[in-house]
Design a protein around this motif. Structure first.
Motif, PDB file in Angstrom:
ATOM      1  N   PRO A   1      46.468  48.185  38.468  1.00  0.00           N
ATOM      2  CA  PRO A   1      45.054  47.531  38.811  1.00  0.00           C
ATOM      3  C   PRO A   1      43.430  47.558  38.829  1.00  0.00           C
ATOM      4  O   PRO A   1      42.576  47.193  39.249  1.00  0.00           O
ATOM      5  N   ALA A   2      42.537  49.038  38.034  1.00  0.00           N
ATOM      6  CA  ALA A   2      42.021  49.140  37.490  1.00  0.00           C
ATOM      7  C   ALA A   2      41.045  48.307  36.364  1.00  0.00           C
ATOM      8  O   ALA A   2      41.667  47.649  35.289  1.00  0.00           O
ATOM      9  N   PRO A   3      39.774  48.080  36.396  1.00  0.00           N
ATOM     10  CA  PRO A   3      38.879  47.307  36.197  1.00  0.00           C
ATOM     11  C   PRO A   3      38.862  47.205  34.368  1.00  0.00           C
ATOM     12  O   PRO A   3      39.005  46.397  33.603  1.00  0.00           O
ATOM     13  N   ASP A   4      39.570  48.126  34.078  1.00  0.00           N
ATOM     14  CA  ASP A   4      38.617  49.056  32.154  1.00  0.00           C
ATOM     15  C   ASP A   4      39.278  47.782  31.936  1.00  0.00           C
ATOM     16  O   ASP A   4      38.377  46.971  31.003  1.00  0.00           O
ATOM     17  N   PRO A   5      40.848  46.589  32.227  1.00  0.00           N
ATOM     18  CA  PRO A   5      41.309  46.636  30.635  1.00  0.00           C
ATOM     19  C   PRO A   5      40.797  44.994  30.686  1.00  0.00           C
ATOM     20  O   PRO A   5      40.007  44.602  29.535  1.00  0.00           O
ATOM     21  N   TYR A   6      39.946  44.274  31.901  1.00  0.00           N
ATOM     22  CA  TYR A   6      38.822  43.703  31.964  1.00  0.00           C
ATOM     23  C   TYR A   6      37.926  43.637  31.255  1.00  0.00           C
ATOM     24  O   TYR A   6      36.847  42.740  30.671  1.00  0.00           O
ATOM     25  N   LEU A   7      36.932  44.517  31.841  1.00  0.00           N
ATOM     26  CA  LEU A   7      36.000  45.266  31.411  1.00  0.00           C
ATOM     27  C   LEU A   7      35.775  45.392  29.556  1.00  0.00           C
ATOM     28  O   LEU A   7      34.711  45.176  28.949  1.00  0.00           O
ATOM     29  N   LYS A   8      36.720  45.363  29.344  1.00  0.00           N
ATOM     30  CA  LYS A   8      36.609  46.720  28.001  1.00  0.00           C
ATOM     31  C   LYS A   8      36.498  45.050  27.013  1.00  0.00           C
ATOM     32  O   LYS A   8      36.524  44.491  26.159  1.00  0.00           O
ATOM     33  N   ALA A   9      37.719  43.739  28.298  1.00  0.00           N
ATOM     34  CA  ALA A   9      37.758  42.821  27.300  1.00  0.00           C
ATOM     35  C   ALA A   9      36.328  42.184  27.333  1.00  0.00           C
ATOM     36  O   ALA A   9      36.297  41.385  25.948  1.00  0.00           O
ATOM     37  N   LEU A  10      35.479  41.712  28.299  1.00  0.00           N
ATOM     38  CA  LEU A  10      34.362  41.743  28.033  1.00  0.00           C
ATOM     39  C   LEU A  10      33.210  42.143  27.029  1.00  0.00           C
ATOM     40  O   LEU A  10      32.177  41.427  26.771  1.00  0.00           O
ATOM     41  N   GLU A  11      33.587  43.563  27.057  1.00  0.00           N
ATOM     42  CA  GLU A  11      32.856  44.338  25.606  1.00  0.00           C
ATOM     43  C   GLU A  11      33.017  43.180  24.520  1.00  0.00           C
ATOM     44  O   GLU A  11      32.288  43.270  23.388  1.00  0.00           O
ATOM     45  N   VAL A  12      34.424  43.815  23.911  1.00  0.00           N
ATOM     46  CA  VAL A  12      35.025  43.829  22.816  1.00  0.00           C
ATOM     47  C   VAL A  12      34.788  41.743  22.429  1.00  0.00           C
ATOM     48  O   VAL A  12      34.253  41.494  21.191  1.00  0.00           O
ATOM     49  N   LEU A  13      34.863  40.318  23.707  1.00  0.00           N
ATOM     50  CA  LEU A  13      33.722  39.238  23.282  1.00  0.00           C
ATOM     51  C   LEU A  13      32.972  39.456  23.276  1.00  0.00           C
ATOM     52  O   LEU A  13      32.038  38.059  22.919  1.00  0.00           O
ATOM     53  N   ASN A  14      32.182  40.172  23.808  1.00  0.00           N
ATOM     54  CA  ASN A  14      30.462  40.318  24.173  1.00  0.00           C
ATOM     55  C   ASN A  14      30.204  39.037  25.051  1.00  0.00           C
ATOM     56  O   ASN A  14      29.714  37.824  24.662  1.00  0.00           O
ATOM     57  N   VAL A  15      31.200  39.287  26.283  1.00  0.00           N
ATOM     58  CA  VAL A  15      30.485  37.820  27.091  1.00  0.00           C
ATOM     59  C   VAL A  15      30.188  38.389  28.299  1.00  0.00           C
ATOM     60  O   VAL A  15      30.972  39.377  28.069  1.00  0.00           O
ATOM     61  N   SER A  16      29.526  37.991  28.876  1.00  0.00           N
ATOM     62  CA  SER A  16      29.415  38.192  30.583  1.00  0.00           C
ATOM     63  C   SER A  16      30.098  38.170  30.958  1.00  0.00           C
ATOM     64  O   SER A  16      30.797  37.060  31.483  1.00  0.00           O
ATOM     65  N   LYS A  17      30.479  38.380  32.511  1.00  0.00           N
ATOM     66  CA  LYS A  17      31.466  38.215  33.463  1.00  0.00           C
ATOM     67  C   LYS A  17      31.212  36.804  34.182  1.00  0.00           C
ATOM     68  O   LYS A  17      31.764  36.553  35.108  1.00  0.00           O
ATOM     69  N   ASP A  18      29.859  36.773  34.480  1.00  0.00           N
ATOM     70  CA  ASP A  18      29.286  35.632  34.979  1.00  0.00           C
ATOM     71  C   ASP A  18      29.372  34.314  34.372  1.00  0.00           C
ATOM     72  O   ASP A  18      29.483  33.251  34.932  1.00  0.00           O
TER      73      ASP A  18
END
Length: 162
Positions: free
Chosen positions: A80-97
């Motif tokens: 349940p840590a946010p790390d996998p989703y934060l990695k996805a943002l980085e890899v896809l080069n997208v904003s969480k917004d």
């Protein structure tokens, strides 16, 4: 040698069982078409081991759909840590917004919320009352839910206006 042959036979049988038993959530292909038609970047973020994740993706015919597969166990901390989703943002080069998540697990909803993204929870594996405790943005039964399509329609309209 005999052991590896038996192991291969077992794996073949397990793969056969997966392919026979795995069925897409109602409306999945309608949603994937919408996502593709709108040019959205996408990743599968899962705590499953990579071979399991790739088998499920392949079985559902989604191998070409996902741009990336992010495995929780390959991150510093899994859901349940946010790390996998934060990695996805980085890899896809997208904003969480400008990102949203579909999740059917309690740990996945926790991870998405902790990562600061809107989470659409699916009641396919867990009772609604358990999922609601984790504060998803929206809870749906399947991908044909009218609440989901109303929101996707609004997103499409806003994108057209921009």
């Amino acid at each position: 040698m005999v052991f590896s042959v038996k192991l291969s036979c077992i794996l073949v049988e397990e793969i056969k069982l997966v392919k026979e038993k795995v069925k897409p959530i109602k409306g999945l292909f309608k949603l994937t078409k919408w996502v593709e038609d709108n040019g959205l970047k996408r990743a599968d973020v899962t705590n499953s081991p990579r071979p399991n994740a790739e088998l499920m993706i392949s079985t559902l015919g989604l191998t070409d759909f996902f741009h990336n597969v992010i495995i929780g166990g390959e991150c510093e901390h899994a859901k349940p840590a946010p790390d996998p989703y934060l990695k996805a943002l980085e890899v896809l080069n997208v904003s969480k917004d400008h990102t949203f998540i579909f999740e059917d697990s309690i740990s996945g909803i926790k991870a998405g919320v902790a990562a600061g993204m809107p989470v659409v929870g699916l009641t396919t594996r867990n009772p609604e009352q358990l999922l609601m405790k984790e504060n998803p943005t929206l809870l749906i039964e399947n991908y044909e839910d009218p609440k989901l399509w109303a929101i996707l329609g609004e997103l499409e309209k806003k994108a057209g206006e921009a």
